[in-house]
Design a protein around this motif. Sequence first.
Motif, short mmCIF file in Angstrom:
data_model
loop_
_atom_site.label_atom_id
_atom_site.label_comp_id
_atom_site.label_asym_id
_atom_site.label_seq_id
_atom_site.Cartn_x
_atom_site.Cartn_y
_atom_site.Cartn_z
N GLY A 66 0.91 -1.31 0.09
CA GLY A 66 0.03 -0.08 0.08
C GLY A 66 0.91 1.15 0.09
N GLY A 67 0.16 2.30 0.11
CA GLY A 67 0.98 3.75 -0.02
C GLY A 67 0.75 4.07 1.66
N GLY A 68 1.95 4.72 1.65
CA GLY A 68 2.39 5.46 3.28
C GLY A 68 2.36 6.73 3.21
N PHE A 69 1.46 7.48 4.25
CA PHE A 69 1.71 8.87 4.47
C PHE A 69 3.13 9.43 4.63
N ALA A 73 4.67 6.62 7.52
CA ALA A 73 5.12 5.10 6.99
C ALA A 73 6.03 5.31 5.83
N PRO A 74 7.33 4.88 6.04
CA PRO A 74 8.21 4.72 5.18
C PRO A 74 8.24 3.82 4.17
N VAL A 75 8.54 4.24 2.77
CA VAL A 75 8.74 3.08 1.82
C VAL A 75 9.60 2.09 2.28
N GLY A 76 8.84 0.55 2.19
CA GLY A 76 9.80 -0.53 2.50
C GLY A 76 9.45 -0.86 3.95
N ILE A 182 4.86 -1.12 2.67
CA ILE A 182 4.78 0.15 1.80
C ILE A 182 5.54 0.24 0.67
N SER A 183 4.91 0.61 -0.48
CA SER A 183 5.53 0.58 -1.94
C SER A 183 5.57 1.91 -2.35
N ASN A 184 5.07 2.99 -1.67
CA ASN A 184 5.24 4.31 -2.29
C ASN A 184 4.62 5.33 -1.25
N PRO A 185 5.07 6.36 -1.36
CA PRO A 185 4.64 7.70 -0.61
C PRO A 185 3.04 8.04 -1.12
N ILE A 186 2.23 8.52 -0.23
CA ILE A 186 1.01 9.01 -0.73
C ILE A 186 1.12 10.38 -0.97
N ARG A 189 1.12 11.64 -7.75
CA ARG A 189 1.42 10.28 -8.39
C ARG A 189 2.80 10.41 -8.82
N ASP A 190 3.89 9.56 -8.48
CA ASP A 190 5.18 9.51 -9.24
C ASP A 190 5.91 8.20 -9.26
N ARG A 191 5.64 7.48 -10.51
CA ARG A 191 5.85 6.17 -10.26
C ARG A 191 7.29 5.82 -10.10
N SER A 192 8.25 6.87 -10.45
CA SER A 192 9.90 6.57 -10.13
C SER A 192 9.95 6.46 -8.80
N ALA A 193 9.05 6.98 -7.86
CA ALA A 193 9.32 7.00 -6.29
C ALA A 193 8.87 5.64 -5.67
N TRP A 194 8.11 4.64 -6.76
CA TRP A 194 7.60 3.48 -6.16
C TRP A 194 8.66 2.50 -5.95
N ARG A 195 8.63 1.67 -4.92
CA ARG A 195 9.47 0.58 -4.61
C ARG A 195 8.78 -0.57 -4.56
N ILE A 196 7.93 -1.15 -5.63
CA ILE A 196 7.36 -2.55 -5.24
C ILE A 196 8.07 -3.60 -4.88
N GLY A 197 9.23 -3.81 -5.44
CA GLY A 197 9.95 -4.83 -5.16
C GLY A 197 10.31 -5.11 -3.60
#
Length: 214
Positions: A66-69, A73-76, A182-186, A189-197
């Motif tokens: 999910g997304g973190g504020f 909630a940090p990415v990862g 957490i995969s991305n900051p809320i 929308r910036d796909r480059s900031a997503w860390r799904i892996g």
Amino acid sequence: MGDGILVVTAVEAEAEAVRAGLVSDVLTVAPVGVGPAAAAAGTARLVALAEAAGRPYRGVLSAGIGGGFPGRAPVGGTVLATRSVAADLGAESPDGFLTLDELGFGTTSLPADPALLEVLRAGLPQAVTGAVLTLNTVTGTAASSAALLARHPDAVAEAMEGYGVATAAAAAGLPFAELRTISNPIGPRDRSAWRIGDAFAALTAAFATVGQKL
């Protein structure tokens, strides 16, 4: 099927990440679809099938990414919901958004089961705890993010299924909890900031830690 905890994810990739952390089949892990409607319907079906087979589940856990504020909630990172909130279920008004509670039509907030949440907290002491918002539309602007935090000051993350799973669990009288990585900051929308892996890896690590405790 049945007997233990039912772990519900939205998609198979999340289910695979959960299973990768488990060392036994003590948990049943199943994807049920994206969004609160699919989550509620799919969870209710799995719970009913287990009951009909004479092997009812003893709890339900909504899990996934999910997304973190930002700043909460940090990415990862890993988040445990104190409550799951249907954050966009309500009505617009000249004075702002009105929840079902304010309209007198029901509740948009379902608490996590205290005992189940405590088991998760004990196994994941570094996890962030707070409200996890369930939304039909992923937040994509700073204004929307700020509005959500204004309405839900305890919010730490957002996803799309928790409240639906919680509704099905409540209808069946089963304990419920929600775990997100957490995969991305809320916000914008910036796909480059997503860390799904990274979020999938964190999901695997979380269940490697708590899988045997549930």
